[in-house]
Scaffold this motif. Structure first.
Motif, PDB file in Angstrom:
ATOM      1  N   GLU A  24     -42.877  60.705 -43.314  1.00  0.00           N
ATOM      2  CA  GLU A  24     -42.922  61.998 -44.136  1.00  0.00           C
ATOM      3  C   GLU A  24     -41.754  62.869 -44.299  1.00  0.00           C
ATOM      4  OE1 GLU A  24     -45.909  64.041 -45.157  1.00  0.00           O
ATOM      5  OE2 GLU A  24     -46.681  61.758 -44.946  1.00  0.00           O
ATOM      6  N   PRO A  25     -41.328  63.599 -45.444  1.00  0.00           N
ATOM      7  CA  PRO A  25     -40.283  64.149 -45.425  1.00  0.00           C
ATOM      8  C   PRO A  25     -39.921  65.353 -44.659  1.00  0.00           C
ATOM      9  CG  PRO A  25     -41.424  64.040 -47.450  1.00  0.00           C
ATOM     10  CD  PRO A  25     -42.393  63.496 -46.412  1.00  0.00           C
ATOM     11  N   VAL A  26     -38.795  65.475 -44.152  1.00  0.00           N
ATOM     12  CA  VAL A  26     -38.490  66.779 -43.130  1.00  0.00           C
ATOM     13  C   VAL A  26     -37.905  67.851 -43.942  1.00  0.00           C
ATOM     14  CG1 VAL A  26     -37.003  67.068 -41.127  1.00  0.00           C
ATOM     15  CG2 VAL A  26     -37.837  64.869 -41.353  1.00  0.00           C
ATOM     16  N   GLN A  27     -38.722  68.877 -43.593  1.00  0.00           N
ATOM     17  CA  GLN A  27     -38.145  70.407 -44.168  1.00  0.00           C
ATOM     18  C   GLN A  27     -36.896  70.709 -43.611  1.00  0.00           C
ATOM     19  OE1 GLN A  27     -39.920  71.988 -46.526  1.00  0.00           O
ATOM     20  NE2 GLN A  27     -38.576  73.407 -46.575  1.00  0.00           N
ATOM     21  N   PRO A  28     -35.670  70.702 -44.303  1.00  0.00           N
ATOM     22  CA  PRO A  28     -34.598  71.403 -43.855  1.00  0.00           C
ATOM     23  C   PRO A  28     -34.465  72.896 -43.447  1.00  0.00           C
ATOM     24  CG  PRO A  28     -34.299  71.080 -46.039  1.00  0.00           C
ATOM     25  CD  PRO A  28     -35.630  70.694 -45.763  1.00  0.00           C
ATOM     26  N   THR A  29     -33.857  73.286 -42.594  1.00  0.00           N
ATOM     27  CA  THR A  29     -33.505  74.780 -42.412  1.00  0.00           C
ATOM     28  C   THR A  29     -32.115  75.208 -42.955  1.00  0.00           C
ATOM     29  OG1 THR A  29     -32.377  73.951 -40.278  1.00  0.00           O
ATOM     30  CG2 THR A  29     -34.831  74.241 -40.084  1.00  0.00           C
ATOM     31  N   LEU A  30     -32.078  76.383 -43.120  1.00  0.00           N
ATOM     32  CA  LEU A  30     -30.891  77.040 -43.752  1.00  0.00           C
ATOM     33  C   LEU A  30     -30.650  78.373 -43.174  1.00  0.00           C
ATOM     34  CD1 LEU A  30     -28.792  77.280 -46.080  1.00  0.00           C
ATOM     35  CD2 LEU A  30     -30.575  78.335 -47.602  1.00  0.00           C
ATOM     36  N   ASN A  31     -29.367  78.343 -42.670  1.00  0.00           N
ATOM     37  CA  ASN A  31     -28.972  79.579 -42.388  1.00  0.00           C
ATOM     38  C   ASN A  31     -27.875  80.400 -43.053  1.00  0.00           C
ATOM     39  OD1 ASN A  31     -28.518  81.972 -40.495  1.00  0.00           O
ATOM     40  ND2 ASN A  31     -27.621  80.585 -38.994  1.00  0.00           N
ATOM     41  N   ALA A  32     -27.904  81.432 -43.436  1.00  0.00           N
ATOM     42  CA  ALA A  32     -26.930  82.070 -44.252  1.00  0.00           C
ATOM     43  C   ALA A  32     -26.639  83.592 -43.668  1.00  0.00           C
ATOM     44  CB  ALA A  32     -26.981  81.927 -45.609  1.00  0.00           C
ATOM     45  N   THR A  33     -25.232  83.664 -43.630  1.00  0.00           N
ATOM     46  CA  THR A  33     -24.868  85.331 -43.154  1.00  0.00           C
ATOM     47  C   THR A  33     -23.908  85.322 -43.968  1.00  0.00           C
ATOM     48  OG1 THR A  33     -25.594  84.727 -40.973  1.00  0.00           O
ATOM     49  CG2 THR A  33     -24.162  86.694 -41.358  1.00  0.00           C
ATOM     50  N   VAL A  34     -23.754  86.783 -44.361  1.00  0.00           N
ATOM     51  CA  VAL A  34     -22.429  87.657 -45.149  1.00  0.00           C
ATOM     52  C   VAL A  34     -22.056  88.472 -44.296  1.00  0.00           C
ATOM     53  CG1 VAL A  34     -21.798  88.805 -47.143  1.00  0.00           C
ATOM     54  CG2 VAL A  34     -23.473  86.900 -47.578  1.00  0.00           C
ATOM     55  N   GLY A  35     -20.635  88.764 -43.879  1.00  0.00           N
ATOM     56  CA  GLY A  35     -20.233  89.927 -43.273  1.00  0.00           C
ATOM     57  C   GLY A  35     -19.245  90.481 -44.025  1.00  0.00           C
ATOM     58  N   ILE A  36     -19.007  91.989 -43.574  1.00  0.00           N
ATOM     59  CA  ILE A  36     -18.253  92.782 -44.185  1.00  0.00           C
ATOM     60  C   ILE A  36     -17.286  93.376 -43.218  1.00  0.00           C
ATOM     61  CG2 ILE A  36     -17.753  94.756 -45.713  1.00  0.00           C
ATOM     62  CD1 ILE A  36     -20.152  93.845 -47.362  1.00  0.00           C
ATOM     63  N   GLY A  37     -15.780  93.199 -43.083  1.00  0.00           N
ATOM     64  CA  GLY A  37     -15.080  93.761 -42.197  1.00  0.00           C
ATOM     65  C   GLY A  37     -13.774  94.011 -42.735  1.00  0.00           C
ATOM     66  N   SER A  38     -13.096  94.554 -41.758  1.00  0.00           N
ATOM     67  CA  SER A  38     -11.580  95.107 -42.384  1.00  0.00           C
ATOM     68  C   SER A  38     -10.630  94.042 -42.948  1.00  0.00           C
ATOM     69  CB  SER A  38     -10.904  95.690 -41.189  1.00  0.00           C
ATOM     70  OG  SER A  38     -10.575  94.553 -40.325  1.00  0.00           O
ATOM     71  N   GLY A  39     -11.088  92.484 -42.726  1.00  0.00           N
ATOM     72  CA  GLY A  39     -10.356  91.546 -43.381  1.00  0.00           C
ATOM     73  C   GLY A  39     -11.102  91.121 -44.659  1.00  0.00           C
ATOM     74  N   GLY A  40     -12.201  91.816 -45.126  1.00  0.00           N
ATOM     75  CA  GLY A  40     -12.695  91.602 -46.360  1.00  0.00           C
ATOM     76  C   GLY A  40     -14.227  90.791 -46.024  1.00  0.00           C
ATOM     77  N   VAL A  41     -14.512  90.155 -47.139  1.00  0.00           N
ATOM     78  CA  VAL A  41     -15.755  89.479 -46.950  1.00  0.00           C
ATOM     79  C   VAL A  41     -16.069  88.221 -46.228  1.00  0.00           C
ATOM     80  CG1 VAL A  41     -17.934  89.059 -48.284  1.00  0.00           C
ATOM     81  CG2 VAL A  41     -16.782  91.085 -48.984  1.00  0.00           C
ATOM     82  N   HIS A  42     -16.994  87.858 -45.578  1.00  0.00           N
ATOM     83  CA  HIS A  42     -16.904  86.776 -44.882  1.00  0.00           C
ATOM     84  C   HIS A  42     -18.050  86.027 -45.145  1.00  0.00           C
ATOM     85  CE1 HIS A  42     -12.817  87.081 -43.064  1.00  0.00           C
ATOM     86  NE2 HIS A  42     -13.352  88.405 -42.612  1.00  0.00           N
ATOM     87  N   THR A  43     -18.327  84.730 -45.300  1.00  0.00           N
ATOM     88  CA  THR A  43     -19.761  84.017 -45.541  1.00  0.00           C
ATOM     89  C   THR A  43     -19.779  82.989 -44.361  1.00  0.00           C
ATOM     90  OG1 THR A  43     -18.834  82.776 -47.255  1.00  0.00           O
ATOM     91  CG2 THR A  43     -19.926  84.690 -47.934  1.00  0.00           C
ATOM     92  N   TYR A  44     -20.798  82.801 -43.885  1.00  0.00           N
ATOM     93  CA  TYR A  44     -21.164  81.751 -42.986  1.00  0.00           C
ATOM     94  C   TYR A  44     -22.408  81.103 -43.068  1.00  0.00           C
ATOM     95  CZ  TYR A  44     -17.805  84.804 -40.417  1.00  0.00           C
ATOM     96  OH  TYR A  44     -16.625  85.446 -40.111  1.00  0.00           O
ATOM     97  N   GLY A  45     -22.780  79.851 -42.789  1.00  0.00           N
ATOM     98  CA  GLY A  45     -24.016  79.440 -43.060  1.00  0.00           C
ATOM     99  C   GLY A  45     -24.151  77.933 -42.604  1.00  0.00           C
ATOM    100  N   GLY A  46     -25.397  77.147 -42.724  1.00  0.00           N
ATOM    101  CA  GLY A  46     -25.310  75.926 -42.165  1.00  0.00           C
ATOM    102  C   GLY A  46     -26.740  75.322 -42.616  1.00  0.00           C
ATOM    103  N   VAL A  47     -26.696  74.128 -42.507  1.00  0.00           N
ATOM    104  CA  VAL A  47     -27.972  73.409 -43.106  1.00  0.00           C
ATOM    105  C   VAL A  47     -28.325  72.440 -41.876  1.00  0.00           C
ATOM    106  CG1 VAL A  47     -29.046  71.780 -44.572  1.00  0.00           C
ATOM    107  CG2 VAL A  47     -27.267  73.445 -45.497  1.00  0.00           C
TER     108      VAL A  47
END
Length: 60
Positions: A24-47
């Motif tokens: 059976e196929p496996v359902q992937p998981t996705l995690n994504a985060t966007v952060g805003i700070g004094s250094g600018g916009v940062h993106t983080y994520g994973g599969v």
């Protein structure tokens, strides 16, 4: 083995598990985060894939 070969082997296994080549196929998981700070916009994520005791997660 070189680390690149190990990562390639894990990626191949995750791809085969994700497409259902071994059952059976496996359902992937996705995690994504966007952060805003004094250094600018940062993106983080994973599969990730989870099947039984095997968990594979690739963060970016």
């Amino acid at each position: 083995m070189r680390p690149a070969r190990i990562l390639a082997a894990l990626a191949l296994g995750a791809t085969l598990a994700g497409c259902g080549a071994d059952g059976e196929p496996v359902q992937p998981t996705l995690n994504a985060t966007v952060g805003i700070g004094s250094g600018g916009v940062h993106t983080y994520g994973g599969v990730g894939l989870n099947k039984g005791p095997l968990n594979v997660y690739l963060g970016f």
